[in-house]
Design a protein around this motif. Structure first.
Motif, PDB file in Angstrom:
ATOM      1  N   GLY A   1       0.403  -0.968   0.131  1.00 38.98           N
ATOM      2  CA  GLY A   1       0.325  -0.086   0.076  1.00 38.98           C
ATOM      3  C   GLY A   1       0.620   1.043   0.105  1.00 38.98           C
ATOM      4  N   GLY A   2       2.145   1.105   0.689  1.00 36.41           N
ATOM      5  CA  GLY A   2       2.943   2.516   0.636  1.00 36.41           C
ATOM      6  C   GLY A   2       3.748   2.818  -0.357  1.00 36.41           C
TER       7      GLY A   2
ATOM      8  N   ALA B   1      11.027   9.562   4.393  1.00 36.62           N
ATOM      9  CA  ALA B   1      12.018   9.772   5.658  1.00 36.62           C
ATOM     10  C   ALA B   1      11.218   9.083   7.301  1.00 36.62           C
ATOM     11  CB  ALA B   1      13.182  10.954   5.378  1.00 36.62           C
ATOM     12  N   LEU B   2      10.782  10.325   7.261  1.00 28.30           N
ATOM     13  CA  LEU B   2       9.944  10.475   8.885  1.00 28.30           C
ATOM     14  C   LEU B   2       9.026   9.179   9.347  1.00 28.30           C
ATOM     15  CD1 LEU B   2       8.346  14.007   8.501  1.00 28.30           C
ATOM     16  CD2 LEU B   2      10.421  13.393   9.417  1.00 28.30           C
TER      17      LEU B   2
ATOM     18  N   VAL C   1       4.108  -3.614  13.312  1.00 32.06           N
ATOM     19  CA  VAL C   1       4.017  -2.534  12.344  1.00 32.06           C
ATOM     20  C   VAL C   1       4.789  -1.280  12.481  1.00 32.06           C
ATOM     21  CG1 VAL C   1       2.013  -0.932  13.868  1.00 32.06           C
ATOM     22  CG2 VAL C   1       0.977  -2.755  13.868  1.00 32.06           C
ATOM     23  N   LEU C   2       5.850  -1.434  13.108  1.00 34.17           N
ATOM     24  CA  LEU C   2       6.174  -0.562  12.678  1.00 34.17           C
ATOM     25  C   LEU C   2       7.697  -1.310  11.864  1.00 34.17           C
ATOM     26  CD1 LEU C   2       8.266  -0.037  17.307  1.00 34.17           C
ATOM     27  CD2 LEU C   2       7.294   1.340  15.427  1.00 34.17           C
ATOM     28  N   ILE C   3       7.534  -2.194  12.379  1.00 35.91           N
ATOM     29  CA  ILE C   3       8.807  -3.012  10.091  1.00 35.91           C
ATOM     30  C   ILE C   3       7.636  -2.371   9.621  1.00 35.91           C
ATOM     31  CG2 ILE C   3       9.474  -4.391   9.055  1.00 35.91           C
ATOM     32  CD1 ILE C   3       9.916  -5.574  12.412  1.00 35.91           C
TER      33      ILE C   3
ATOM     34  N   ALA D   1       6.424   0.176   4.256  1.00 34.05           N
ATOM     35  CA  ALA D   1       5.402   1.010   3.143  1.00 34.05           C
ATOM     36  C   ALA D   1       6.732   2.386   2.604  1.00 34.05           C
ATOM     37  CB  ALA D   1       4.995   1.046   4.181  1.00 34.05           C
ATOM     38  N   ALA D   2       6.995   2.613   3.905  1.00 36.10           N
ATOM     39  CA  ALA D   2       7.721   3.943   3.421  1.00 36.10           C
ATOM     40  C   ALA D   2       8.995   4.058   2.468  1.00 36.10           C
ATOM     41  CB  ALA D   2       8.587   5.091   4.976  1.00 36.10           C
TER      42      ALA D   2
END
Length: 435
Positions: free
Chosen positions: A294-295, A325-326, A345-347, A352-353
């Motif tokens: 999705g990212g 980046a953020l 979730v963090l990964i 995605a970013a």
């Protein structure tokens, strides 16, 4: 009957090629947590019980094999980017798919780290052809305002490949062994090779492209020919080339780290209260890479949307990359939390970013250079990314064994912001080169 939207079928084709590319690439990441595979590579009999010392040796050796793949991937970008700009997109990618599919099948017949390094080297050479060909295809088939979105769509195939691998390969390895996993996925490459050869042509010669769609594709009137011979040294004179190099050199190693080491993170991280094996590891990977898919699509769409509402190329691309980046910064908490769901979730957000970053950084080649130089410029960027990946791969095994995952996640969280700062210093205003 000619279509006004045939170019999106080309994106689907590139998506399928990229999916198979990543399936072949990622089988090893799951095989590495199979005890039978570990014993085979270390030269132990099947009944031997592995000690922690054996596992540490395995991880360090595995890191060097991964380095071998990335060195080959870097060399492949040098050769394939040049080859594609001379043979054309269709023939160039045909060579790449053929080489990586043969190497994928050959992985099923090795029995040592030395043999594994040889097959992964060949795999790296072949797989380097995917992105230069795909980015050149996007440049041939899309106007600038649609390229980031189109790139995000086909780049989503990276995650679909990983999702497929996470869903199928652990099960296949448990029931049929790791050799069958390599054999089956390698054969998929030959199927997509036939589909690619039968389907792809440039838009101006494709019978299913209408005159209206061709005019839309070529609306930018981008320079098609370059005076004089295009060489690496000539391209390296331009700040735009170095912006692409920095963006790939610093960000690609983080993606490689995810692909290579996340199975081990979930299988043996000291911080997590719950660890996973081959039977349970598929679910978090499916979550991570569905979200990151999705990212890829969203951030590619966002950049294109910014341009459609009147933003400049410079503002649209860089703003989107800053957001990406953020989003990666919080990932270092994944190495500290005890909760496997929070870590997942963090990964997932960071992955995605990354794909959003990748969709935009790849468009630098087609945004800033003539079409006839796109594959070579992409090859330069890919080479730098693979070199960065090889450096981190050589360091990752020893860092993992001695210090755990926190230093590696700290590197991941800070790299993109540093890269964007350097890119902005190199190219304060993005504009096409005059060659």
């Amino acid at each position: 009957m000619p279509s006004n939207n045939f170019r999106w079928r080309i994106v689907l084709l590139l998506f399928l090629v990229t999916t198979i590319n990543y399936i072949d690439r990622n089988v090893l990441s799951f095989a590495m947590i199979d005890d039978a595979f570990r014993k085979e590579m270390l030269g132990f009999p099947i009944g031997y019980t592995l000690t922690q010392t054996d596992l540490n040796i395995f991880k360090i050796q595995y890191g060097w094999v991964d380095t071998t793949f990335k060195v080959a991937y870097a060399l492949g970008f040098i050769m394939i980017g040049w080859l594609i700009d001379r043979l054309g997109t269709k023939r160039g990618l045909t060579v790449g798919i053929g080489v990586w599919s043969l190497a994928g099948v050959a992985n099923a017949f090795i029995g040592s780290f030395r043999g594994l390094a040889a097959t992964r080297f060949a795999l790296g050479i072949g797989e380097a052809g995917n992105f230069p060909s795909s980015i050149k295809s996007i440049a041939e088939w899309f106007p600038k305002k649609e390229r980031a979105f189109a790139t995000g769509l086909f780049n989503a195939g990276t995650n679909v490949g990983i999702i497929f691998t996470a869903a199928v390969i652990p099960w296949m390895t448990i029931h049929y062994g790791w050799r069958m996993s390599f054999m089956t996925t390698g054969v998929l490459g030959f199927a997509v090779l036939v589909l690619w050869w039968m389907t792809y042509q440039r838009p101006e010669t494709h019978p299913k492209v209408s005159p209206q769609e061709l005019a839309y594709i070529q609306q930018d009137n981008q320079q098609e020919e370059i005076a004089g011979r295009v060489t690496w040294w000539r391209l390296l004179r331009y700040r735009q080339t170095w912006a692409l190099i920095v963006g790939k050199f610093m960000a690609d190693p983080i993606w490689w780290f995810y692909l290579t080491w996340l199975p081990d993170f979930f299988n043996s991280s000291e911080s997590l209260e719950q660890t996973l094996d081959l039977q349970t590891i598929g679910l978090p990977f499916m979550v991570i890479y569905i979200i990151s898919d999705g990212g890829s699509i969203f951030f590619g769409w966002l950049s294109s949307q910014f341009m459609k509402i009147g933003w400049t190329l410079n503002r649209a691309r860089k703003t989107t990359m800053l957001i990406c980046a953020l989003c990666v910064v919080p990932i270092f908490f994944a190495a500290q939390t005890h909760n496997i769901y929070i870590a997942t979730v963090l990964i997932a957000i960071a992955a995605a970013a990354h794909l959003g970053w990748s969709a935009n950084i790849y468009t630098f080649a087609s945004d800033l250079f003539p079409k006839s130089a796109v594959a070579m410029v992409t090859g330069i960027g890919g080479f730098s990314g693979a070199v960065g990946g090889a450096i981190l791969a050589a360091m990752a095994g020893p860092i993992r064994v001695q210090f755990g995952y926190l230093p590696l996640f700290l590197i991941a969280g800070s790299t993109y912001l540093i890269a964007l700062l350097i890119i902005n210093l190199l190219v304060p205003k993005m504009k096409p080169v005059e060659m």
